[in-house]
Design an enzyme around this catalytic site. Structure first.
Site, short mmCIF file in Angstrom:
data_model
loop_
_atom_site.label_atom_id
_atom_site.label_comp_id
_atom_site.label_asym_id
_atom_site.label_seq_id
_atom_site.Cartn_x
_atom_site.Cartn_y
_atom_site.Cartn_z
N SER A 118 -2.05 -3.70 0.12
CA SER A 118 -2.59 -3.33 1.36
C SER A 118 -3.62 -2.11 0.94
O SER A 118 -3.48 -1.52 -0.01
CB SER A 118 -1.70 -2.76 2.28
OG SER A 118 -0.77 -3.86 2.46
N HIS A 131 3.69 -1.15 7.86
CA HIS A 131 4.81 -2.04 6.91
C HIS A 131 6.30 -1.38 7.06
O HIS A 131 7.05 -2.01 7.01
CB HIS A 131 4.19 -2.11 5.59
CG HIS A 131 3.26 -2.84 5.55
ND1 HIS A 131 3.26 -4.27 5.41
CD2 HIS A 131 1.56 -2.71 5.41
CE1 HIS A 131 1.97 -4.81 5.29
NE2 HIS A 131 1.23 -3.78 5.29
#
Length: 421
Positions: free
Chosen positions: A257, A351
């Site tokens: 990410s 997340h």
């Protein structure tokens, strides 16, 4: 016959006919359509059930329900470590509130919530005085800012905490929208009045608007090659669902990410460094000396300019020198920088809420112009251990604890040892 009639006549008006003696006295049966243990009050605690019994809601029961349901405001010093209130209490409040008839009884409960569980005016007065004292004594800016932050914290009403926890329950947002509808109707009908009620209505409206707002969305055309954070979330969600649904043997899943906002955060730190000549809180003395030798200028001032235009990437020697300090600064940005107790970085927060582990920071993983501008070329892995995601998510949402790997924790430790923020 005559003796019986004379004896009965002595009983007075309570027996009006001899046939009463022959009646079989049986308790009336409960109608078959009514079952014990059902209805809006079924399943509630004793105090909560008493709210919907009788023609008027008992004040004591209302007070007890609110005292159990509204979490206390933790002390400022331990605000990020305070345990969350039990979900059962928030769920009990939802059930108890819905058990009340709409109208005056709900309005009375809302009025008590606004009046008795708002701002602690004693603490507000105390910390207002400390802000004035810090200003009059012309103390250092940090002391004044801390005093203002304390005051701002205690200006938050207690019922805000209840609304926040209700919003995290399943069906909680829908319940809060119903509650605000009742609040608006109570104000219009004057079943609940006063500045406290109007203030609570305004705060709840603001909270709901923030949760549902689209004002912060940045709409842009995307393709599957776009590195934007929203697309990364979409791609990750698709792959995770496929992994869980189609490949149940997969127990571990990782994402790669972006770290949007890191460079901007770092430039902000460097700006604060350059305002005070000779101040160094980001780098070790050896690192400062090496950076200054490469750039020919003081480290903080020069790096600020180089990061703004990405020119630092042109020097392999400077890239190598910045490897270690940037890695530990990035680790702290993801792990230690918070917004309301949760991760400041929006992708990290996404997340971690879903139960991931902050796993690995990768140097020079995205050397595209966007990657360098956003995060100095770094990217991060979030690892999902599918058996642990539920407990990790609950821990993060509840106690705000971030689950991180040894690599990340080691970098955080290096930051704490070498930086003085």
């Amino acid at each position: 016959g005559r003796g019986l009639r004379e004896g009965m006549s002595r009983l007075g008006p309570f027996l009006v006919a001899p046939r009463l003696l022959r009646r079989s006295w049986v308790l009336p049966r409960r109608p078959s359509s009514v079952s014990i243990g059902t209805g809006p009050c079924a399943g509630l605690g004793a105090a909560a059930a008493s709210l919907c019994s009788g023609p008027a809601a008992p004040s004591l029961a209302m007070e007890e329900l609110l005292s159990r349901s509204v979490p206390p405001l933790p002390p400022y010093e331990t605000r990020e470590k305070a345990p969350p209130p039990a979900e059962l209490r928030s769920a009990e409040f939802m059930r108890s509130y819905r058990a009340l008839e709409a109208g005056p009884r709900r309005a009375e409960l809302l009025a008590r919530l606004a009046r008795d569980f708002g701002v602690d005016h004693g603490q507000v007065a105390e910390f207002s005085a400390k802000v004035l004292q810090a200003r009059e004594q012309q103390r250092e800016p940090g002391a004044l800012l801390q005093a203002e932050d304390r005051l701002r914290y205690y200006l938050s009403p207690r019922y805000r905490g209840l609304f926040q926890h209700l919003g995290r329950l399943e069906g909680g947002l829908r319940f809060l929208m119903e509650l605000r509808g009742d609040l608006v109707e109570a104000l219009a009908a004057r079943h609940a009045e006063g500045p406290h009620v109007r203030e609570m209505n305004g705060m709840l409206k603001s909270m709901l608007s923030e949760w549902f707002s689209t004002g912060f969305l940045n709409l842009e055309r995307v393709t599957w090659q776009s590195p934007c954070e929203v697309l990364q979330k979409i791609k990750f969600s698709i792959h995770l669902k496929k992994a869980v649904g189609e490949f149940p043997q997969i127990k571990v899943f990782s994402s790669l990410s972006p770290i949007p906002g890191f460079t901007k955060w770092l430039i902000g730190l460097l700006t604060s460094q350059t305002k005070e000549q000779g101040r160094n809180e980001l780098f070790t003395d050896a690192e400062c000396q090496e950076i200054s030798e490469i750039t020919g200028d003081p480290a903080a001032e020069k790096l600020k300019r180089l990061l703004t235009n990405n020119e630092w990437m042109r020097s392999e020697r400077l890239v190598k020198a910045l490897h270690s300090p940037f890695m530990r600064l990035c680790a702290w940005y993801l792990y230690g920088e918070k917004h309301r107790g949760y991760a400041l970085n929006p992708v990290a927060n996404f997340h971690l809420q879903n139960g991931a582990v902050l796993w690995r920071i990768n140097w020079m993983a995205d050397t595209s112009p966007r990657g360098i501008t956003a995060s100095c070329g770094m990217m991060v892995n979030y690892r999902y251990f599918l058996e642990d995601t539920a407990s990790n998510s609950a821990g993060y949402l509840g106690t705000k604890h971030i689950k991180a790997s040894e690599q990340v924790l080691s970098l955080v430790s290096q930051f704490q040892q070498n930086s003085k923020l």
